[in-house]
Design an enzyme around this catalytic site. Sequence first.
Site, PDB file in Angstrom:
ATOM      1  N   SER A   1       9.204   6.043  -3.680  1.00 19.33           N
ATOM      2  CA  SER A   1       9.307   5.961  -5.146  1.00 19.33           C
ATOM      3  C   SER A   1       8.021   6.399  -5.832  1.00 19.33           C
ATOM      4  O   SER A   1       8.060   6.964  -6.925  1.00 19.33           O
ATOM      5  CB  SER A   1       9.654   4.534  -5.579  1.00 19.33           C
ATOM      6  OG  SER A   1       8.608   3.655  -5.238  1.00 19.33           O
TER       7      SER A   1
ATOM      8  N   ILE B   1       1.869   7.640  -1.920  1.00 21.21           N
ATOM      9  CA  ILE B   1       1.758   8.510  -0.754  1.00 21.21           C
ATOM     10  C   ILE B   1       3.139   9.017  -0.332  1.00 21.21           C
ATOM     11  O   ILE B   1       3.308  10.192   0.010  1.00 21.21           O
ATOM     12  CB  ILE B   1       1.067   7.740   0.397  1.00 21.21           C
ATOM     13  CG1 ILE B   1      -0.369   7.367   0.000  1.00 21.21           C
ATOM     14  CG2 ILE B   1       1.090   8.543   1.683  1.00 21.21           C
ATOM     15  CD1 ILE B   1      -1.051   6.375   0.947  1.00 21.21           C
TER      16      ILE B   1
ATOM     17  N   TYR C   1      -2.594  -8.801   5.503  1.00 22.67           N
ATOM     18  CA  TYR C   1      -2.401  -7.340   5.470  1.00 22.67           C
ATOM     19  C   TYR C   1      -3.000  -6.719   6.730  1.00 22.67           C
ATOM     20  O   TYR C   1      -2.373  -5.878   7.387  1.00 22.67           O
ATOM     21  CB  TYR C   1      -3.042  -6.766   4.208  1.00 22.67           C
ATOM     22  CG  TYR C   1      -2.899  -5.270   4.062  1.00 22.67           C
ATOM     23  CD1 TYR C   1      -1.649  -4.684   3.847  1.00 22.67           C
ATOM     24  CD2 TYR C   1      -4.005  -4.434   4.142  1.00 22.67           C
ATOM     25  CE1 TYR C   1      -1.520  -3.301   3.703  1.00 22.67           C
ATOM     26  CE2 TYR C   1      -3.878  -3.051   4.000  1.00 22.67           C
ATOM     27  CZ  TYR C   1      -2.639  -2.498   3.789  1.00 22.67           C
ATOM     28  OH  TYR C   1      -2.503  -1.125   3.652  1.00 22.67           O
TER      29      TYR C   1
HETATM   30  N1  LIG Z   1      -3.256   2.936  -1.682  1.00 24.14           N
HETATM   31  C1  LIG Z   1      -4.121   2.582  -0.752  1.00 24.14           C
HETATM   32  O1  LIG Z   1      -5.319   2.334  -1.052  1.00 24.14           O
HETATM   33  C2  LIG Z   1      -3.690   2.526   0.688  1.00 24.14           C
HETATM   34  C3  LIG Z   1      -4.697   2.497   1.664  1.00 24.14           C
HETATM   35  C4  LIG Z   1      -4.348   2.434   2.992  1.00 24.14           C
HETATM   36  C5  LIG Z   1      -3.010   2.386   3.355  1.00 24.14           C
HETATM   37  N2  LIG Z   1      -2.042   2.411   2.400  1.00 24.14           N
HETATM   38  C6  LIG Z   1      -0.637   2.353   2.850  1.00 24.14           C
HETATM   39  O2  LIG Z   1       0.080   3.454   2.324  1.00 24.14           O
HETATM   40  C7  LIG Z   1       1.458   3.123   2.234  1.00 24.14           C
HETATM   41  C8  LIG Z   1       1.982   3.562   0.871  1.00 24.14           C
HETATM   42  O3  LIG Z   1       1.311   2.857  -0.149  1.00 24.14           O
HETATM   43  P1  LIG Z   1       0.881   3.558  -1.522  1.00 24.14           P
HETATM   44  O4  LIG Z   1      -0.582   3.514  -1.579  1.00 24.14           O
HETATM   45  O5  LIG Z   1       1.566   4.852  -1.700  1.00 24.14           O
HETATM   46  O6  LIG Z   1       1.382   2.473  -2.577  1.00 24.14           O
HETATM   47  P2  LIG Z   1       2.619   2.443  -3.593  1.00 24.14           P
HETATM   48  O7  LIG Z   1       2.520   3.571  -4.556  1.00 24.14           O
HETATM   49  O8  LIG Z   1       2.640   1.055  -4.093  1.00 24.14           O
HETATM   50  O9  LIG Z   1       3.895   2.719  -2.669  1.00 24.14           O
HETATM   51  C9  LIG Z   1       4.415   1.754  -1.810  1.00 24.14           C
HETATM   52  C10 LIG Z   1       5.845   2.140  -1.517  1.00 24.14           C
HETATM   53  O10 LIG Z   1       6.390   1.208  -0.562  1.00 24.14           O
HETATM   54  C11 LIG Z   1       7.646   0.831  -1.050  1.00 24.14           C
HETATM   55  N3  LIG Z   1       8.109  -0.435  -0.512  1.00 24.14           N
HETATM   56  C12 LIG Z   1       7.544  -1.671  -0.590  1.00 24.14           C
HETATM   57  N4  LIG Z   1       8.333  -2.582   0.008  1.00 24.14           N
HETATM   58  C13 LIG Z   1       9.426  -1.903   0.463  1.00 24.14           C
HETATM   59  C14 LIG Z   1      10.585  -2.275   1.164  1.00 24.14           C
HETATM   60  N5  LIG Z   1      10.833  -3.548   1.523  1.00 24.14           N
HETATM   61  N6  LIG Z   1      11.496  -1.302   1.482  1.00 24.14           N
HETATM   62  C15 LIG Z   1      11.288  -0.026   1.129  1.00 24.14           C
HETATM   63  N7  LIG Z   1      10.209   0.382   0.458  1.00 24.14           N
HETATM   64  C16 LIG Z   1       9.293  -0.545   0.130  1.00 24.14           C
HETATM   65  C17 LIG Z   1       7.501   0.792  -2.563  1.00 24.14           C
HETATM   66  O11 LIG Z   1       8.789   0.816  -3.132  1.00 24.14           O
HETATM   67  P3  LIG Z   1       9.183   0.141  -4.551  1.00 24.14           P
HETATM   68  O12 LIG Z   1       8.911   1.188  -5.586  1.00 24.14           O
HETATM   69  O13 LIG Z   1      10.632  -0.161  -4.387  1.00 24.14           O
HETATM   70  O14 LIG Z   1       8.324  -1.087  -4.714  1.00 24.14           O
HETATM   71  C18 LIG Z   1       6.713   2.067  -2.763  1.00 24.14           C
HETATM   72  O15 LIG Z   1       7.577   3.195  -2.745  1.00 24.14           O
HETATM   73  C19 LIG Z   1       1.563   1.612   2.499  1.00 24.14           C
HETATM   74  O16 LIG Z   1       2.030   1.402   3.822  1.00 24.14           O
HETATM   75  C20 LIG Z   1       0.124   1.133   2.347  1.00 24.14           C
HETATM   76  O17 LIG Z   1      -0.127  -0.009   3.145  1.00 24.14           O
HETATM   77  C21 LIG Z   1      -2.346   2.482   1.063  1.00 24.14           C
END
Ligand SMILES: NC(=O)c1ccc[n+]([C@@H]2O[C@H](COP(=O)([O-])OP(=O)(O)OC[C@H]3O[C@@H](n4cnc5c(N)ncnc54)[C@H](OP(=O)(O)O)[C@@H]3O)[C@@H](O)[C@H]2O)c1
Length: 272
Positions: free
Chosen positions: A10, A13, A144
């Site tokens: 949505s 990343i 986490y």
């Molecule tokens: N941003 C950072 O600093 C960072 C750093 C290291 C690792 N990461 C990792 O990168 C990945 C993506 O995060 P992001 O940074 O892109 O953040 P984000 O924009 O908040 O995206 C997270 C995504 O995960 C989805 N999600 C959460 N729970 C879910 C579920 N039960 N089923 C299906 N989808 C679900 C959310 O969907 P909804 O829209 O439905 O909530 C959203 O699409 C994560 O695994 C995170 O741990 C992020």
Amino acid sequence: MKTVFITGTSTGIGEAAVRLFAQHGWNVAATLRHPADANFQDLPTVRTYALDVTDEAAVNRVVQQAHQDFGSLDVVVNNAGYGLVGPFETATTKQIQQQFATNVFGVFSVTRAALPFLREQKSGVILNITSVGGRTGFPMNSLYHATKFGLDGFSESLWYELAPFGIQVKVVAPGGVATDFATRSLQMTLDPADAANSYAGQVRSVLEAFRSRSGNHSTAAEIAEVIYAAATDGTPQLRYIAGPDAQALLKTKAELPEQDFMNLIRQNFGLA
Ligand SMILES: NC(=O)c1ccc[n+]([C@@H]2O[C@H](COP(=O)([O-])OP(=O)(O)OC[C@H]3O[C@@H](n4cnc5c(N)ncnc54)[C@H](OP(=O)(O)O)[C@@H]3O)[C@@H](O)[C@H]2O)c1
């Protein structure tokens, strides 16, 4: 034409990865909890599927459906995840279960659903998005880290297990990324406004330290480039540390004695 299956598309990343794979001519099964939120109408090779990764029956159904729709499944990107931040002691059982259900069990379900197809064709890539927090711990992030360290170890072991079938396992471990992660997606085990709590000072310091670093974050598009490169480089490389902040931090960790590194982290987070 190759097919990639991506969870959590949505925003952030996942969304950036969908766009990049599609721009490179891939079929993309873009899965997200609320398909009405999807914004991929301009990308004809993208199909969206409703999927909450904590629903194992739905995972099995959607992986099968995507394979049927595209006729192949080549790369799986386990991206869906969120951060649970705050003291361990104040976390509820429900919060802990939800954190593991999404970040760990969701990955297990998607991977198990995809493996029969990849084994059958004797090729494929399972790519798990972990975090620099899957290789080093920060204060106030114990749960986490438990999920991301868990995924890191899971992936390393699976690498050996799946190599004989021509399946590569890869980990992309980003540092800070400018997405919804630290805002909409973040859950707290303690209300930061609860000043009377014994952990309140630590929570404040850690949140402030994360906030002050947000200017150095990578973009989601930059992390998507690392994901695409990892998925297509044809090498058996397991880990891709994504972002200069993550690379610098893990280099420092490798070079310093453990206690010195931990003192440095404590200082960086304003903790005594
Ligand atoms: N941003 C950072 O600093 C960072 C750093 C290291 C690792 N990461 C990792 O990168 C990945 C993506 O995060 P992001 O940074 O892109 O953040 P984000 O924009 O908040 O995206 C997270 C995504 O995960 C989805 N999600 C959460 N729970 C879910 C579920 N039960 N089923 C299906 N989808 C679900 C959310 O969907 P909804 O829209 O439905 O909530 C959203 O699409 C994560 O695994 C995170 O741990 C992020």
